[in-house]
Design an enzyme around this catalytic site. Structure first.
Site, PDB file in Angstrom:
ATOM      1  N   ARG B 100      20.581 -13.467 -17.309  1.00 38.90           N
ATOM      2  CA  ARG B 100      19.487 -14.372 -16.958  1.00 38.90           C
ATOM      3  C   ARG B 100      19.717 -15.046 -15.600  1.00 38.90           C
ATOM      4  O   ARG B 100      18.796 -15.171 -14.799  1.00 38.90           O
ATOM      5  CB  ARG B 100      19.308 -15.412 -18.086  1.00 38.90           C
ATOM      6  CG  ARG B 100      18.255 -16.479 -17.918  1.00 38.90           C
ATOM      7  CD  ARG B 100      16.835 -16.054 -17.513  1.00 38.90           C
ATOM      8  NE  ARG B 100      16.331 -14.843 -18.080  1.00 38.90           N
ATOM      9  CZ  ARG B 100      15.534 -14.005 -17.408  1.00 38.90           C
ATOM     10  NH1 ARG B 100      15.149 -14.262 -16.188  1.00 38.90           N
ATOM     11  NH2 ARG B 100      15.139 -12.892 -17.976  1.00 38.90           N
ATOM     12  N   LYS B 135       8.974 -25.641   3.574  1.00 36.49           N
ATOM     13  CA  LYS B 135       8.521 -25.917   2.203  1.00 36.49           C
ATOM     14  C   LYS B 135       9.234 -25.011   1.212  1.00 36.49           C
ATOM     15  O   LYS B 135       8.621 -24.224   0.483  1.00 36.49           O
ATOM     16  CB  LYS B 135       6.991 -25.761   2.125  1.00 36.49           C
ATOM     17  CG  LYS B 135       6.283 -26.777   3.010  1.00 36.49           C
ATOM     18  CD  LYS B 135       4.771 -26.643   2.997  1.00 36.49           C
ATOM     19  CE  LYS B 135       4.154 -27.732   3.888  1.00 36.49           C
ATOM     20  NZ  LYS B 135       2.680 -27.607   3.999  1.00 36.49           N
ATOM     21  N   LYS B 167       5.244 -33.775  14.767  1.00 37.32           N
ATOM     22  CA  LYS B 167       4.107 -33.644  13.861  1.00 37.32           C
ATOM     23  C   LYS B 167       3.203 -34.865  13.973  1.00 37.32           C
ATOM     24  O   LYS B 167       3.517 -35.828  14.684  1.00 37.32           O
ATOM     25  CB  LYS B 167       4.612 -33.457  12.431  1.00 37.32           C
ATOM     26  CG  LYS B 167       5.656 -32.327  12.336  1.00 37.32           C
ATOM     27  CD  LYS B 167       5.928 -31.896  10.925  1.00 37.32           C
ATOM     28  CE  LYS B 167       4.833 -30.956  10.447  1.00 37.32           C
ATOM     29  NZ  LYS B 167       5.169 -30.328   9.164  1.00 37.32           N
ATOM     30  N   GLU B 197       2.415 -30.497  17.128  1.00 37.89           N
ATOM     31  CA  GLU B 197       1.319 -30.130  16.218  1.00 37.89           C
ATOM     32  C   GLU B 197       0.041 -30.822  16.674  1.00 37.89           C
ATOM     33  O   GLU B 197       0.052 -32.038  16.903  1.00 37.89           O
ATOM     34  CB  GLU B 197       1.704 -30.609  14.807  1.00 37.89           C
ATOM     35  CG  GLU B 197       0.668 -30.380  13.738  1.00 37.89           C
ATOM     36  CD  GLU B 197       1.123 -31.021  12.410  1.00 37.89           C
ATOM     37  OE1 GLU B 197       2.143 -30.573  11.849  1.00 37.89           O
ATOM     38  OE2 GLU B 197       0.461 -31.983  11.954  1.00 37.89           O
ATOM     39  N   ASP B 218      -3.002 -27.064  13.753  1.00 41.20           N
ATOM     40  CA  ASP B 218      -2.965 -27.424  12.330  1.00 41.20           C
ATOM     41  C   ASP B 218      -4.347 -27.391  11.708  1.00 41.20           C
ATOM     42  O   ASP B 218      -5.261 -28.105  12.140  1.00 41.20           O
ATOM     43  CB  ASP B 218      -2.377 -28.833  12.187  1.00 41.20           C
ATOM     44  CG  ASP B 218      -2.147 -29.193  10.733  1.00 41.20           C
ATOM     45  OD1 ASP B 218      -1.748 -28.297   9.959  1.00 41.20           O
ATOM     46  OD2 ASP B 218      -2.380 -30.357  10.369  1.00 41.20           O
TER      47      ASP B 218
END
Lengths: 280, 280, 280, 280, 280, 280
Positions: B100, B135, B167, B197, B218
């Site tokens: 597993r 992410k 950002k 961004e 973006d």
């Protein structure tokens, strides 16, 4: 009691912080004044079930004790798209450096809770219980199983040491169902029940004869499960597993099976869409 | 050179083994003869792109050095449904106790590679490069970015310490685009480029004027991206991000944008369906 | 923002405490009354630039939370010989057991800052920037680079993962300057600049032709560097390195080179002479 | 037996590798063919005493087991400038990624051995023994004390738990020399000797009267040490410390003092100049 | 100063918590309301000497900071059967989950202190000192030696690095007593005394002649020890060891031997009988 | 399958080695030639049941791979006083430095196995099974439970996460036996049985009525246990615990009770007397 266990979580957070921050968040350190205070707002970009807020608190705490985190929602709550459901106040540099790690936990756990909630709602009123499996992300089992509980599901055994489940490969290795059950009965302590996985109604019969305490019906159609439920007559709990999705889970639940375990809850969930927006 | 880094992986494997095995695999220890030798066959239950085989080798090695693992496929190879693509030989007890954990790694990494491959094929011939994002699953970034490479994608920066990406929240904190770029230029070492961004064509213009080295567009529509490409005229590389899926990625690629980054590669991939079947 | 990162530091402090205290400070435990309170004064035995005070605080905190540490100086400040620049109040047993570990950090980091400050002052007014290198003590890179900043220097890349520097051995392995630059350009992500090390003016020319973003002039004389600056004409930043010491650094700086990197800042600095004196 | 203890060393190597390599050596991975084999030659750029070769072996082993390291010199040997004294054969990518970590250890340890050798030679024929102190780099004490032995010096106590040394601050805390010695005698186990630090001949007399087993003469001039030796008359061993450098160490040694301890051996040594040159 | 060192203890507690709680205390979580507050009373089920109360505090703290622990007894105190000697207040779930780990530490350490106290009382008035040995439980040496001190015994050396004890096997390896002592004298630093183990009076004589600083009389009868004391005449301290139990320890003490070391203090003690009883 | 799990053991061995060796075995390093080869013989100084030999192998391996360890006995075998039952060959320095750590493990584990064997033999022919408890040494549970198996006993649950045992304190907290059982049934997964601890025959009756799967009879006399067995009539397994020793265990066994659990097996065993003797 559904509380989250923080013991392994802290190691995981430290791995996540280490891999994201490395030696420093060079953009934030260069661009943002250390003295600048800010508020970050957690915004739902879709409807979802919240899970992982205590992890968010702990991530920020790990990066800086100067950040105050607050939410008026609790894990398990439904959050509507567009809602601001939590805030983080403190030095902007730390908010920015913590953002991605916090969201990476929150979006995944909320994704699991959201998917679980859909399965639970799909079987509502049938008496069937939605279970998770051991098909979890390496290292994240405790928090992923927590997210399943937040979505209204229940947990199967945690791992290999706390429950007996004789699977197809074990039966092959033992040379048959009754021998496998016999060995399990004599080889584990007196506090464990014996569950066995079967693929046919014939194997179901053998397992009942051999005294299994619970039976997993692997990859059976709803009509096979119906027949299994009839044949078992309530002697032991039955669990259906394999090939079950949102489109057919209610059909399985209506067979009268006791448990339905769904690997996809933890191995193929979409992350929830959540963002953190900075306010000065 | 796409080799997998084993340094953090070993900690992850040990966490995964610990959470799954706990103090012992009680079913296997009770049911299976210690002296029984077996072969486990890895079987593809769907078409997929392989990623994570070296991790599988290492998982088995961690559980027992008595297991020999072999595959005639390599990470990055396409595997057709029904194919036996690898074997593990050794004591049945160890094969069963490792199964597993090994599959949990392999199915996830192959899931990422498989999804990445679909995006890469969707933009083939356009010159656009598919990138991943930050992410990723907490603790698994290095192996998930490896899986993206195995699927034919390329990696964006690894984390916050090795690349500058200004950002929206940074711009807010710095008080504007040109001030943010100015601070970044003077605050980071001379080996870093400055990416920023932007959400509008006006911001794009400001960023070009302020001397950005690369620009992330973006959540722009394909037509906005087309206009951005025209306006930029090749002065700096452009990256499109946000709201891009298999259904529209080719449309974005045809705008002439240089890079397309896709968070879903690592945050919302379905695991590949793979099983291990025991033969005596 | 020059803040010290405490993540790896804590492990280092625990190693240092473990190696110095072992199972117990047997002299102090035998000789000093547990209830005795005392003040320790940090005294400068030479002129130096302070670096590492937050580490001192953390070392005492690690040994005992009963110790209060205070300083009216900050890292980066110049301290004159004979000055008492900080105090530690608390149980004498803990002060005595912590003293050597705290001083071992403080004397080294202040030694680095002091030497860096001398280089920075030697080039003042020239526009040349003093950089450190990767020739740091194993395990102490983050705090040593911090000490360089406290001395007024700037940091080169942190390590091998966050910046591209093609060195002589890489050129040898790649088969030439332009091939090495071409491979670097296509093999690293779009946020990195490419710096290359050259030993001759001919190599400088090849590197400029091949599109290097920055060039390190290795072991060149001041007059060679002057010629290199002229030949480059400001197209890319230039860094001088190798054989540079306090006696010739200004001569290098006056060539117009942008950066001067000095390995000795972290590999051959004398520790600052500081003592802790107990007052009852 | 001067063998190096590898237990804490491995943690140190892993810290050093982590800080230098981070997630990857991006230059080498981009620029060098994975299949390229090479030889690295270790070249002495100055005369020095070798120390740390077993650490070099272990660093390469940690990065890749495919590298073969060999030297015809041993720790403690004198190496002349210009000599190739060792080689490392294997994949060029691993040689290049290991180079700086290996050299950072080797240059520091050889620097310590080289400086120690100079002190040892300066007192040759006098009977005085050169000792190190606890003024070592945090976390590196075991290997730095090893380097002192390789340079011909001997080690003082390892840390606070294995030897009793009553210092000025202890005497202050105990309220006097004889009380401090009395407490030490009754408070430590019967296998420890009691050494005490004194600053004047009067304190020396008190310490002898109180039954000290060894006495450290702190910051005394050679003539004071001469008088101390005379006054002690061989009853206990004497150690001189403080303000001793290569320029005056022989003068101290000629006083007849038994031990001379030198903090600079480990806190202010210049690293040895050693390079690794790649051959294809 | 008898304070307990918490550095390695925390690792031990975390091991103990991990092995007992695993992923969760499933009984308590299912059966007990999370909001229920309770008091646990520590009850002596036999007369014993308390040792380990600070460990109990730390165990509860590790499990939950919501628990308040208090005792009106201190380590080293005698506790009579039937006494309630401490309380723990807080959420019942945490009290129940912590109980066994806390008691496992407390019962063992108090068992050691209780047994030590019996030996100390058996030799009272004779001047002989009861010592422990290195025959401690792996990983628990620091706290077991602490428990010996709480019982009124004293500690022999902590381990192999802080004291010299030449045992029979060393003498065999060195080729004789005087050679072994000679090598020890020249091979260890000047702060260590040399103790040697002898089995006969002849070996005792050789050891005295060779200048041993202390002598361990191994497995000698009381009359042999008496003769050894006479023969030594106070020149060095003597330690008796081997075959000494509560039944004969006073006889040994009356010989005039200085130290009696007893392995059973830490290798064969019965745990003290202590329980925790819950009050609502 | 009774194999020992080496995962936590290695951490334990490293703690034990660290606490015993510290920075170095100073006696052995000073006294014994590094090149001297020797054989160590393991000698039984009493009759005992062997347990822990694989740990001995691993301890020596940890200290030096140059040592070859061999035994012709296996864990679980009876060893007669005076027997040489194993050897260790290699450099004398490593044999001497490893001796105490190896023996500390071996003597404890063999002590547990020896005591367990006595209990098992005392009940032979009765059908009663001897069980251990959770009263194990902190950090050593896995190896102590292994030693119990080597002595012929069986293991109760490993810890709180793998079995449900409702104890007196739980009943108090839940407000009664039937409520406690009801909550346990609904709160744990379907693979666990519910055992409950009772102190009277009345509580036994309540527990049977409430559907307990197993019942622990706490501190009952043999005649009470006889009555409990009669009253239960084989419906569920019964376990006797509390106040049971070698003198009365057979009396308990003859009542027909299924299990007898004995805390003393792991909390109050005498270590086995074993020595290592060096031969040149």
């Amino acid at each position: 009691m559904t509380e989250l266990d923080f013991r392994t979580l802290d190691l995981l957070i430290s791995l996540a912080v280490q891999e994201d921050l490395g030696f420093s968040d060079i953009t934030t350190r260069a661009v943002v004044e250390p003295s600048l205070q800010a508020r970050g707002e957690f915004v739902a970009k879709q409807d979802f079930t919240l899970a992982g807020w205590p992890v968010v608190e702990r991530v920020f705490q790990t990066i800086s004790t100067a950040i105050q985190v607050e939410s008026w929602k609790r894990d398990g709550d439904a959050i509507a798209k567009g809602t601001v459901f939590g805030t983080a106040d403190g030095p902007a540099v730390y908010l920015l450096s913590s953002e991605r790690v916090a969201l990476n936990f929150l979006q995944r756990l909320s994704g699991i809770a959201t998917l679980t909630r859909k399965f639970v709602e799909a079987v509502s009123g049938t008496g069937a219980v939605i279970l998770d499996t051991r098909k979890t992300t390496p290292g994240l089992r405790a928090i992923e199983k927590y997210a399943v509980r937040m979505g209204g599901g229940r947990n199967h055994r945690f791992g290999l040491s706390d429950g007996v489940l004789i699977k197809e490969n074990h039966i092959t290795a033992a040379g048959g169902i009754s021998e496998a059950i016999r060995r399990a009965r004599s080889g584990v302590d007196h506090l464990k029940k014996i569950e066995i996985e079967v693929a046919t109604l014939e194997e179901l019969g053998q397992s009942l004869d051999a005294g299994a305490d619970a039976i997993l019906l692997d990859n059976m159609s709803p009509s096979q499960v119906t027949e299994a439920v009839r044949q078992t007559g309530g002697r032991v709990p039955l669990e259906a597993s394999g090939g079950i999705h949102l489109g057919n889970v209610r059909e399985y639940a209506l067979t009268g099976v006791n448990f339905i375990s769904v690997g996809a809850l933890t191995h193929s969930f979409p992350s929830a869409d959540i963002s953190l927006e900075l306010k000065l």
